[in-house]
Motif scaffolding. Structure first.
Motif, PDB file in Angstrom:
ATOM      1  N   LEU A  81       0.825  -1.207   0.000  1.00 17.59           N
ATOM      2  CA  LEU A  81       0.000   0.000   0.000  1.00 17.59           C
ATOM      3  C   LEU A  81       0.860   1.259   0.000  1.00 17.59           C
ATOM      4  O   LEU A  81       0.561   2.214  -0.735  1.00 17.59           O
ATOM      5  N   VAL A  82       1.913   1.285   0.803  1.00 15.41           N
ATOM      6  CA  VAL A  82       2.805   2.450   0.843  1.00 15.41           C
ATOM      7  C   VAL A  82       3.482   2.638  -0.516  1.00 15.41           C
ATOM      8  O   VAL A  82       3.545   3.755  -1.036  1.00 15.41           O
ATOM      9  N   ALA A  83       3.984   1.544  -1.085  1.00 10.53           N
ATOM     10  CA  ALA A  83       4.648   1.643  -2.394  1.00 10.53           C
ATOM     11  C   ALA A  83       3.664   2.115  -3.461  1.00 10.53           C
ATOM     12  O   ALA A  83       4.002   2.967  -4.298  1.00 10.53           O
ATOM     13  N   ALA A  84       2.446   1.583  -3.440  1.00 11.39           N
ATOM     14  CA  ALA A  84       1.440   2.003  -4.420  1.00 11.39           C
ATOM     15  C   ALA A  84       1.103   3.483  -4.244  1.00 11.39           C
ATOM     16  O   ALA A  84       0.952   4.213  -5.233  1.00 11.39           O
ATOM     17  N   PHE A  85       0.998   3.933  -3.002  1.00 15.50           N
ATOM     18  CA  PHE A  85       0.702   5.347  -2.757  1.00 15.50           C
ATOM     19  C   PHE A  85       1.828   6.237  -3.256  1.00 15.50           C
ATOM     20  O   PHE A  85       1.588   7.247  -3.910  1.00 15.50           O
ATOM     21  N   VAL A  86       3.071   5.872  -2.964  1.00 10.30           N
ATOM     22  CA  VAL A  86       4.217   6.691  -3.382  1.00 10.30           C
ATOM     23  C   VAL A  86       4.273   6.773  -4.905  1.00 10.30           C
ATOM     24  O   VAL A  86       4.466   7.863  -5.467  1.00 10.30           O
ATOM     25  N   VAL A  87       4.109   5.650  -5.580  1.00  7.44           N
ATOM     26  CA  VAL A  87       4.150   5.651  -7.041  1.00  7.44           C
ATOM     27  C   VAL A  87       2.982   6.465  -7.599  1.00  7.44           C
ATOM     28  O   VAL A  87       3.165   7.303  -8.503  1.00  7.44           O
TER      29      VAL A  87
END
Length: 153
Positions: free
Chosen positions: A31-37
Motif C-alpha cells: 500500500l505504501v509503495a502504491a501510494f508513493v508511485v
C-alpha cells in the motif's frame, strides 16, 4: 473416517502469528509503495499545481482502491491462518502424541485430516510405532530365552 470439525484454527501462536504479521507487513508495504508511485505520477502530470490539489485528486482517483484493499486485508489474514493450520495442525498433533508417549501413556496411531500437509509424517510415525513395538516383543522373547537357558543350567 470422519474427522471432527476444527473449532480452533489458531493453535501455534509462534508460527501462525509470524505468518499473520508477515502478511500484514507485506500488505502495508504494498500500500505504501502504491501510494508513493501514484502520488509521484500524479505530481509529475502537473508539477505546478499545489500539493493539496494533488492529494485531493489522488484520493478521488485512488481512494476506492485503498478502501477495497483495506477490506481485503482481513480476508488475507483469515486465509493465511486457515492455510497455516494445514501444516501447524499436524505438527501440533505429532508433538502432542510424542508428549503422551514420553509421559508413559500408550502410543496411539496418528491420522491427519485429508487436506493437511505432511501426510507422510503420520505414516512414518505409525511405522516407527510398529517397529518399536516389534523391537519390544523381540526383547521380551530374548529375555525369555535367556531365562530358559539360565534355568536349564
Amino acid at each position: 473416517m470422519a474427522y471432527p470439525r476444527r473449532t480452533k484454527h489458531f493453535i501455534d501462536k509462534s508460527v501462525q502469528g509470524s505468518l499473520t504479521r508477515r502478511i500484514v507487513f507485506h500488505w502495508l508495504t504494498f500500500l505504501v509503495a502504491a501510494f508513493v508511485v501514484s502520488f509521484t505520477l500524479q505530481v509529475m502530470t502537473d508539477p505546478f499545481r499545489p500539493l493539496s490539489a494533488h492529494i485531493k485528486e489522488l484520493w478521488w482517483t485512488h481512494g476506492p482502491f485503498l478502501l477495497v484493499a483495506a477490506f481485503l486485508l482481513p480476508a488475507y489474514v483469515v486465509d493465511t491462518i486457515k492455510l497455516s493450520h494445514r501444516f501447524a495442525g499436524p505438527i501440533f498433533s505429532l508433538r502432542r502424541a510424542i508428549r503422551e508417549v514420553a509421559a508413559g501413556e500408550p502410543p496411539r496411531k496418528l491420522k491427519f485430516r485429508h487436506r493437511d500437509f505432511w501426510q507422510d509424517l503420520a505414516t512414518d510415525y505409525n511405522a516407527m510405532l510398529v517397529r518399536l513395538g516389534a523391537l519390544e516383543e523381540e526383547k521380551q522373547s530374548a529375555d525369555e530365552s535367556d531365562q530358559l537357558v539360565a534355568t536349564s543350567n
